[in-house]
Design a protein around this motif. Structure first.
Motif, PDB file in Angstrom:
ATOM      1  N   GLY A 170       9.242  32.631  65.080  1.00 16.06           N
ATOM      2  CA  GLY A 170       9.861  32.526  66.404  1.00 16.06           C
ATOM      3  C   GLY A 170      10.428  31.141  66.659  1.00 16.06           C
ATOM      4  O   GLY A 170      10.755  30.412  65.731  1.00 16.06           O
ATOM      5  N   TRP A 171      10.514  30.800  67.932  1.00 19.10           N
ATOM      6  CA  TRP A 171      11.099  29.520  68.329  1.00 19.10           C
ATOM      7  C   TRP A 171      10.003  28.527  68.664  1.00 19.10           C
ATOM      8  O   TRP A 171       8.974  28.873  69.215  1.00 19.10           O
ATOM      9  CB  TRP A 171      12.021  29.716  69.534  1.00 19.10           C
ATOM     10  N   ARG A 172      10.274  27.262  68.340  1.00 14.79           N
ATOM     11  CA  ARG A 172       9.330  26.183  68.630  1.00 14.79           C
ATOM     12  C   ARG A 172      10.039  25.091  69.406  1.00 14.79           C
ATOM     13  O   ARG A 172      11.246  24.916  69.297  1.00 14.79           O
ATOM     14  CB  ARG A 172       8.749  25.604  67.344  1.00 14.79           C
ATOM     15  N   LEU A 173       9.260  24.366  70.192  1.00 14.08           N
ATOM     16  CA  LEU A 173       9.774  23.203  70.918  1.00 14.08           C
ATOM     17  C   LEU A 173       8.895  22.040  70.501  1.00 14.08           C
ATOM     18  O   LEU A 173       7.723  21.976  70.882  1.00 14.08           O
ATOM     19  CB  LEU A 173       9.699  23.446  72.422  1.00 14.08           C
ATOM     20  N   GLY A 174       9.431  21.156  69.663  1.00 13.63           N
ATOM     21  CA  GLY A 174       8.600  20.134  69.059  1.00 13.63           C
ATOM     22  C   GLY A 174       7.645  20.817  68.095  1.00 13.63           C
ATOM     23  O   GLY A 174       8.043  21.604  67.262  1.00 13.63           O
ATOM     24  N   SER A 175       6.347  20.554  68.249  1.00 10.64           N
ATOM     25  CA  SER A 175       5.356  21.177  67.371  1.00 10.64           C
ATOM     26  C   SER A 175       4.726  22.413  67.997  1.00 10.64           C
ATOM     27  O   SER A 175       3.885  23.057  67.387  1.00 10.64           O
ATOM     28  CB  SER A 175       4.254  20.164  67.052  1.00 10.64           C
ATOM     29  N   LYS A 176       5.134  22.757  69.228  1.00 10.63           N
ATOM     30  CA  LYS A 176       4.497  23.858  69.939  1.00 10.63           C
ATOM     31  C   LYS A 176       5.354  25.120  69.922  1.00 10.63           C
ATOM     32  O   LYS A 176       6.570  25.047  69.981  1.00 10.63           O
ATOM     33  CB  LYS A 176       4.231  23.456  71.390  1.00 10.63           C
ATOM     34  N   LYS A 177       4.673  26.272  69.898  1.00  4.23           N
ATOM     35  CA  LYS A 177       5.363  27.563  69.898  1.00  4.23           C
ATOM     36  C   LYS A 177       5.819  27.908  71.309  1.00  4.23           C
ATOM     37  O   LYS A 177       5.105  27.690  72.284  1.00  4.23           O
ATOM     38  CB  LYS A 177       4.409  28.638  69.377  1.00  4.23           C
ATOM     39  N   LEU A 178       7.040  28.441  71.426  1.00  2.00           N
ATOM     40  CA  LEU A 178       7.565  28.907  72.720  1.00  2.00           C
ATOM     41  C   LEU A 178       7.143  30.361  72.923  1.00  2.00           C
ATOM     42  O   LEU A 178       7.315  31.185  72.030  1.00  2.00           O
ATOM     43  CB  LEU A 178       9.095  28.859  72.717  1.00  2.00           C
ATOM     44  N   TYR A 179       6.606  30.666  74.101  1.00  2.00           N
ATOM     45  CA  TYR A 179       6.202  32.033  74.405  1.00  2.00           C
ATOM     46  C   TYR A 179       7.166  32.634  75.426  1.00  2.00           C
ATOM     47  O   TYR A 179       7.517  31.989  76.410  1.00  2.00           O
ATOM     48  CB  TYR A 179       4.778  32.052  74.973  1.00  2.00           C
ATOM     49  N   ASP A 180       7.588  33.881  75.166  1.00  2.00           N
ATOM     50  CA  ASP A 180       8.507  34.575  76.075  1.00  2.00           C
ATOM     51  C   ASP A 180       7.827  34.957  77.380  1.00  2.00           C
ATOM     52  O   ASP A 180       8.467  34.991  78.424  1.00  2.00           O
ATOM     53  CB  ASP A 180       9.042  35.861  75.430  1.00  2.00           C
ATOM     54  N   THR A 181       6.532  35.266  77.307  1.00  2.00           N
ATOM     55  CA  THR A 181       5.812  35.709  78.504  1.00  2.00           C
ATOM     56  C   THR A 181       4.630  34.795  78.764  1.00  2.00           C
ATOM     57  O   THR A 181       4.088  34.167  77.843  1.00  2.00           O
ATOM     58  CB  THR A 181       5.291  37.143  78.329  1.00  2.00           C
TER      59      THR A 181
END
Length: 175
Positions: free
Chosen positions: A96-107
């Motif tokens: 999926g998509w990440r922002l920096g080292s953290k995972k982005l969650y859709d919900t």
């Protein structure tokens, strides 16, 4: 005109027409229609280690969910989020998509599930007032089981305080 400039121009036209951005066929990030994404943040408080200390205390963890609303950068045509220090763009990896080292969650539910996993991993249990049952009799049973004045070694003072707060809110709402 580069591809990034074309995408920026297309999204500016879509904004002027009042419609949501249309995902492009490329692998570039484009926000979903619901808008916000979520990041989980787990921090530690007071984890200074004194090598000569006899009573070492485990670190206190803080758990937070950050709401991320992306903005379109008109110069580059990329979606960015300002974290207070710098602009960040999401990047794609296998899961999926990440922002920096953290995972982005859709919900928000996905982010909350991740925080629950982190709490279990760290051995923490956080009770929030809204996580308690809405039944007054069930709350009173929990309150009496964890009452701090009963010399109960297994009493959970945070849980007791959360139950008292919930009962007070329910009492105030019913009046």
């Amino acid at each position: 005109m580069t591809n990034a400039q074309r995408r920026a121009a297309a999204s500016r036209m879509a904004e002027m027409n009042g419609s949501k951005p249309v995902p492009t066929s490329s692998s570039a990030f484009c926000p979903h229609e619901a808008g916000a994404y979520y990041l989980t943040d787990v921090g530690t408080v007071g984890n200074t280690i004194n090598l000569f200390s006899k009573d070492l205390k485990p670190p206190v963890h803080t758990y937070d969910i950050i709401t991320v609303n992306f903005d379109l950068d008109p110069e580059t045509g990329r979606w960015i989020w300002f974290d207070g220090k710098k602009n960040q763009s999401p990047r794609k990896n296998q899961d999926g998509w990440r922002l920096g080292s953290k995972k982005l969650y859709d919900t928000r539910e996905g982010a909350e599930a991740e925080l629950q996993r982190e709490m279990v991993k760290n051995g923490d249990r956080v009770t929030k007032v809204h996580d308690l049952p809405d039944d007054a009799t069930a709350l009173k049973k929990i309150r009496s089981a964890h009452h701090p004045d009963r010399n109960n070694a297994d009493a959970d003072h945070d849980l007791y305080q959360a139950v008292v707060e919930k009962l007070d809110r329910m009492r105030a709402a019913s009046q």
